[in-house]
Design a protein around this motif. Structure first.
Motif, PDB file in Angstrom:
ATOM      1  N   CYS A 187      15.432  35.634-108.365  1.00  0.00           N
ATOM      2  CA  CYS A 187      16.753  35.018-108.261  1.00  0.00           C
ATOM      3  C   CYS A 187      16.762  33.794-109.171  1.00  0.00           C
ATOM      4  CB  CYS A 187      17.051  34.625-106.821  1.00  0.00           C
ATOM      5  SG  CYS A 187      17.138  36.030-105.697  1.00  0.00           S
ATOM      6  N   ILE A 188      17.590  33.859-110.210  1.00  0.00           N
ATOM      7  CA  ILE A 188      17.593  32.812-111.229  1.00  0.00           C
ATOM      8  C   ILE A 188      18.938  32.095-111.215  1.00  0.00           C
ATOM      9  CG2 ILE A 188      17.344  32.314-113.697  1.00  0.00           C
ATOM     10  CD1 ILE A 188      15.724  34.991-113.858  1.00  0.00           C
ATOM     11  N   TYR A 189      18.894  30.793-110.930  1.00  0.00           N
ATOM     12  CA  TYR A 189      20.090  29.957-110.917  1.00  0.00           C
ATOM     13  C   TYR A 189      20.025  29.022-112.116  1.00  0.00           C
ATOM     14  CZ  TYR A 189      20.888  31.784-106.290  1.00  0.00           C
ATOM     15  OH  TYR A 189      21.114  32.632-105.243  1.00  0.00           O
ATOM     16  N   VAL A 190      21.185  28.847-112.766  1.00  0.00           N
ATOM     17  CA  VAL A 190      21.255  28.042-113.980  1.00  0.00           C
ATOM     18  C   VAL A 190      22.329  26.979-113.811  1.00  0.00           C
ATOM     19  CG1 VAL A 190      21.626  28.107-116.474  1.00  0.00           C
ATOM     20  CG2 VAL A 190      20.568  30.076-115.332  1.00  0.00           C
ATOM     21  N   ALA A 191      21.929  25.721-113.965  1.00  0.00           N
ATOM     22  CA  ALA A 191      22.883  24.605-113.914  1.00  0.00           C
ATOM     23  C   ALA A 191      23.466  24.419-115.306  1.00  0.00           C
ATOM     24  CB  ALA A 191      22.186  23.336-113.445  1.00  0.00           C
ATOM     25  N   LYS A 192      24.783  24.593-115.392  1.00  0.00           N
ATOM     26  CA  LYS A 192      25.503  24.385-116.653  1.00  0.00           C
ATOM     27  C   LYS A 192      26.499  23.244-116.445  1.00  0.00           C
ATOM     28  CE  LYS A 192      25.154  29.252-118.010  1.00  0.00           C
ATOM     29  NZ  LYS A 192      25.883  30.424-118.543  1.00  0.00           N
ATOM     30  N   ASP A 193      27.165  22.844-117.502  1.00  0.00           N
ATOM     31  CA  ASP A 193      28.071  21.704-117.426  1.00  0.00           C
ATOM     32  C   ASP A 193      29.232  21.907-116.452  1.00  0.00           C
ATOM     33  OD1 ASP A 193      26.563  20.243-119.244  1.00  0.00           O
ATOM     34  OD2 ASP A 193      27.661  21.034-120.972  1.00  0.00           O
ATOM     35  N   ASP A 194      29.651  23.148-116.236  1.00  0.00           N
ATOM     36  CA  ASP A 194      30.799  23.402-115.356  1.00  0.00           C
ATOM     37  C   ASP A 194      30.416  23.888-113.959  1.00  0.00           C
ATOM     38  OD1 ASP A 194      29.883  25.821-116.367  1.00  0.00           O
ATOM     39  OD2 ASP A 194      31.878  26.741-116.353  1.00  0.00           O
ATOM     40  N   GLY A 195      29.131  24.085-113.676  1.00  0.00           N
ATOM     41  CA  GLY A 195      28.728  24.515-112.353  1.00  0.00           C
ATOM     42  C   GLY A 195      27.376  25.220-112.345  1.00  0.00           C
ATOM     43  N   ILE A 196      27.069  25.810-111.189  1.00  0.00           N
ATOM     44  CA  ILE A 196      25.797  26.520-111.007  1.00  0.00           C
ATOM     45  C   ILE A 196      26.086  28.024-111.067  1.00  0.00           C
ATOM     46  CG2 ILE A 196      23.770  26.818-109.540  1.00  0.00           C
ATOM     47  CD1 ILE A 196      24.229  23.918-110.402  1.00  0.00           C
ATOM     48  N   TYR A 197      25.281  28.730-111.826  1.00  0.00           N
ATOM     49  CA  TYR A 197      25.434  30.163-112.026  1.00  0.00           C
ATOM     50  C   TYR A 197      24.209  30.901-111.492  1.00  0.00           C
ATOM     51  CZ  TYR A 197      29.252  29.202-115.290  1.00  0.00           C
ATOM     52  OH  TYR A 197      30.424  28.801-115.848  1.00  0.00           O
ATOM     53  N   ILE A 198      24.404  32.158-111.104  1.00  0.00           N
ATOM     54  CA  ILE A 198      23.279  33.046-110.845  1.00  0.00           C
ATOM     55  C   ILE A 198      23.254  34.073-111.964  1.00  0.00           C
ATOM     56  CG2 ILE A 198      24.617  34.609-109.353  1.00  0.00           C
ATOM     57  CD1 ILE A 198      21.973  35.084-107.770  1.00  0.00           C
ATOM     58  N   LYS A 199      22.066  34.350-112.449  1.00  0.00           N
ATOM     59  CA  LYS A 199      21.920  35.414-113.445  1.00  0.00           C
ATOM     60  C   LYS A 199      21.951  36.744-112.705  1.00  0.00           C
ATOM     61  CE  LYS A 199      19.592  33.393-117.346  1.00  0.00           C
ATOM     62  NZ  LYS A 199      20.725  33.627-118.212  1.00  0.00           N
ATOM     63  N   ASN A 200      22.973  37.529-112.957  1.00  0.00           N
ATOM     64  CA  ASN A 200      23.047  38.870-112.388  1.00  0.00           C
ATOM     65  C   ASN A 200      22.226  39.754-113.309  1.00  0.00           C
ATOM     66  OD1 ASN A 200      23.764  41.527-111.725  1.00  0.00           O
ATOM     67  ND2 ASN A 200      25.746  40.874-110.930  1.00  0.00           N
ATOM     68  N   LEU A 201      20.977  39.968-112.939  1.00  0.00           N
ATOM     69  CA  LEU A 201      20.056  40.725-113.787  1.00  0.00           C
ATOM     70  C   LEU A 201      20.444  42.189-113.874  1.00  0.00           C
ATOM     71  CD1 LEU A 201      16.745  39.076-112.540  1.00  0.00           C
ATOM     72  CD2 LEU A 201      18.054  38.532-114.610  1.00  0.00           C
ATOM     73  N   ASP A 202      21.108  42.700-112.844  1.00  0.00           N
ATOM     74  CA  ASP A 202      21.537  44.090-112.837  1.00  0.00           C
ATOM     75  C   ASP A 202      22.633  44.331-113.874  1.00  0.00           C
ATOM     76  OD1 ASP A 202      21.544  46.778-111.694  1.00  0.00           O
ATOM     77  OD2 ASP A 202      23.493  46.240-110.837  1.00  0.00           O
TER      78      ASP A 202
END
Length: 152
Positions: free
Chosen positions: A124-139
């Motif tokens: 489960c990979i979460y990425v903090a970007k300038d506009d919010g927090i994202y999850i990488k949907n690997l599927d």
């Protein structure tokens, strides 16, 4: 020709009806077998700082049983931990994250089939970007916004 069809089709139909319960039992077995493969799977959660302007990201993650401490992530780095889900499937991890002018709180792991697909039953990979927090949907090979920043 009709007599031939009655002689061939009727026994085949009867054979299919008789074997139908075995077919469903086999399908059910493979589903439970698949579940057991993932039941004690080792999970990895990543929180990555992808903020611009060389901004640091503060991350504090925990569960009911484990406090992973406050982490200050420089740009392009990540914080990660691994665990196995408990027997009762109630494992829950959440994180409080903050940057210079905003913060966010979010669940990063819980027992959920949709989450498992996004994480491909492992990462489960979460990425903090300038506009919010994202999850990488690997599927699906995309980043999905899960939490916008709250101004502080």
């Amino acid at each position: 020709m009709v007599t031939f069809l009655k002689q061939v089709v009727s026994p085949l139909f009867l054979l299919a009806i008789i074997n139908l319960p075995f077919l469903f039992a086999t399908l059910n077995y493979s589903h439970s077998e698949e579940r057991s493969l993932y039941e004690f799977n080792k999970w990895h959660v990543y929180v990555t700082n992808s903020l611009s302007n060389n901004e640091f990201l503060s991350v504090h993650c925990e569960s009911k049983d484990d406090d992973l401490g406050l982490q200050n992530l420089p740009p392009t780095t990540n914080f990660t931990w691994s665990f196995r889900e408990n027997l009762f499937e109630t494992t829950l991890f959440w994180c409080d994250v903050s940057k210079d002018d905003a913060s966010a709180s979010l669940k990063v792991f819980w027992h959920d089939a949709l989450l498992f697909y996004k994480c491909l039953w492992s990462n489960c990979i979460y990425v903090a970007k300038d506009d919010g927090i994202y999850i990488k949907n690997l599927d699906r090979q995309i980043d999905e916004l899960v939490q916008q920043w709250n101004p502080v």
